[in-house]
Design a protein around this motif. Sequence first.
Motif, PDB file in Angstrom:
ATOM      1  N   GLU A 317      57.064  65.241  88.493  1.00 49.97           N
ATOM      2  CA  GLU A 317      56.666  64.029  89.214  1.00 49.97           C
ATOM      3  C   GLU A 317      57.239  62.785  88.541  1.00 49.97           C
ATOM      4  O   GLU A 317      57.686  61.851  89.216  1.00 49.97           O
ATOM      5  CB  GLU A 317      55.142  63.945  89.285  1.00 49.97           C
ATOM      6  N   ARG A 320      60.811  62.597  89.477  1.00 46.54           N
ATOM      7  CA  ARG A 320      60.953  62.201  90.880  1.00 46.54           C
ATOM      8  C   ARG A 320      60.773  60.700  91.040  1.00 46.54           C
ATOM      9  O   ARG A 320      61.543  60.033  91.731  1.00 46.54           O
ATOM     10  CB  ARG A 320      59.937  62.952  91.748  1.00 46.54           C
ATOM     11  N   GLN A 321      59.749  60.168  90.400  1.00 42.57           N
ATOM     12  CA  GLN A 321      59.471  58.733  90.500  1.00 42.57           C
ATOM     13  C   GLN A 321      60.595  57.909  89.875  1.00 42.57           C
ATOM     14  O   GLN A 321      60.972  56.857  90.390  1.00 42.57           O
ATOM     15  CB  GLN A 321      58.138  58.411  89.828  1.00 42.57           C
ATOM     16  N   GLN A 324      63.492  57.943  92.240  1.00 39.64           N
ATOM     17  CA  GLN A 324      63.179  57.112  93.396  1.00 39.64           C
ATOM     18  C   GLN A 324      63.350  55.634  93.062  1.00 39.64           C
ATOM     19  O   GLN A 324      63.908  54.866  93.853  1.00 39.64           O
ATOM     20  CB  GLN A 324      61.753  57.387  93.866  1.00 39.64           C
ATOM     21  N   CYS A 325      62.898  55.235  91.881  1.00 43.16           N
ATOM     22  CA  CYS A 325      63.046  53.835  91.460  1.00 43.16           C
ATOM     23  C   CYS A 325      64.520  53.468  91.306  1.00 43.16           C
ATOM     24  O   CYS A 325      64.964  52.402  91.729  1.00 43.16           O
ATOM     25  CB  CYS A 325      62.319  53.606  90.143  1.00 43.16           C
TER      26      CYS A 325
END
Length: 333
Positions: A317, A320-321, A324-325
């Motif tokens: 996670e 993933r974050q 994404q950022c």
Amino acid sequence: MTTDWKKYLLKSGLPFEYEVKECFAKCKCIIWDEYTYIKPDENNIEKEFSYDLDASYLTKSGDMLNFMIECKYKTEPTSWFFLPDPYSTQQEVTPNSFLHPVDYFTNNKFIFKSYPYYNIQKPLGEFCLKGVEILNTQFLELTIHKAIQQLSYAFIEKVIESMDSQLTAEHSDMADAISFNIPIIITNAELRLINKNLTISDINNSNDINGISQKYDFLFFDNHIGENLRQHNLRLLNNYFSEEKAELFNLKNKSFTTNLSHFVNVLAQHYCPDVILIMHHDTEHNNYRKLFDYVDYFFERSQTLINRLKEINIETEIKRQKLQCEFELPPKK
């Protein structure tokens, strides 16, 4: 009295096969001698072929591990040399692909074959490609190639047996039990992986075998399925999925596709089998315990496993974050 009988008895491979059989029995497996199957030979004449042993192991979760065992005994000091596989990380194979889970029709799924869970344990070994046997002043390619062929052509029948038990099961517990078909070559020969980027000059300049290769207890053979094996797999799969079984496929399918033709083609081309485990038989039989400790970890539902799953989920996670950022933020000027 001459002792030549010892040499020839050992050379027959029979005592070695018996010892391997006893090792699997001590690991709580049920063993059957010699699994036979039919396939066309080099002259396209159908003949009977076989591999040495079948061993079934019931896990604590109620799933079944089926070991397809080919034994190769060497009477003289022998080394098997394999090329490293530089492209294994770029393919779908992972360190747990050798387990070949059949979960296409089950509610339960084996998650440890794929990202991000495939590296939940330290792998048993490394991936390898083409191998050669070095015996004194001789080199042989046929021994390893023959063992791989024997297991490869038998494999699809074991997959079909596994699928059939799920498709035709009357009770949900049996229908949801995952079958694992594990092709494994066991030898007393030393297993060696040639160093990456090795050159002929490196070999000529080396005075020690350890300078050009590393010894392993386990190796994963990346089995690139050729056209003959693909056609063999395809023929048996198409024969199995008759009209009645095609209806059961549509009714119980939980696989990667809703299209039966696509399903059959992918299994024939990529999964049957995609990895073969090669194991060194040590005189203390420690590698058998290593193998069963490794597979038991997935099925015992221990607190260690649960904690490790939580760690991986958190790590995934966070990654993933972060991605994404990075994707959403405008580039720095």
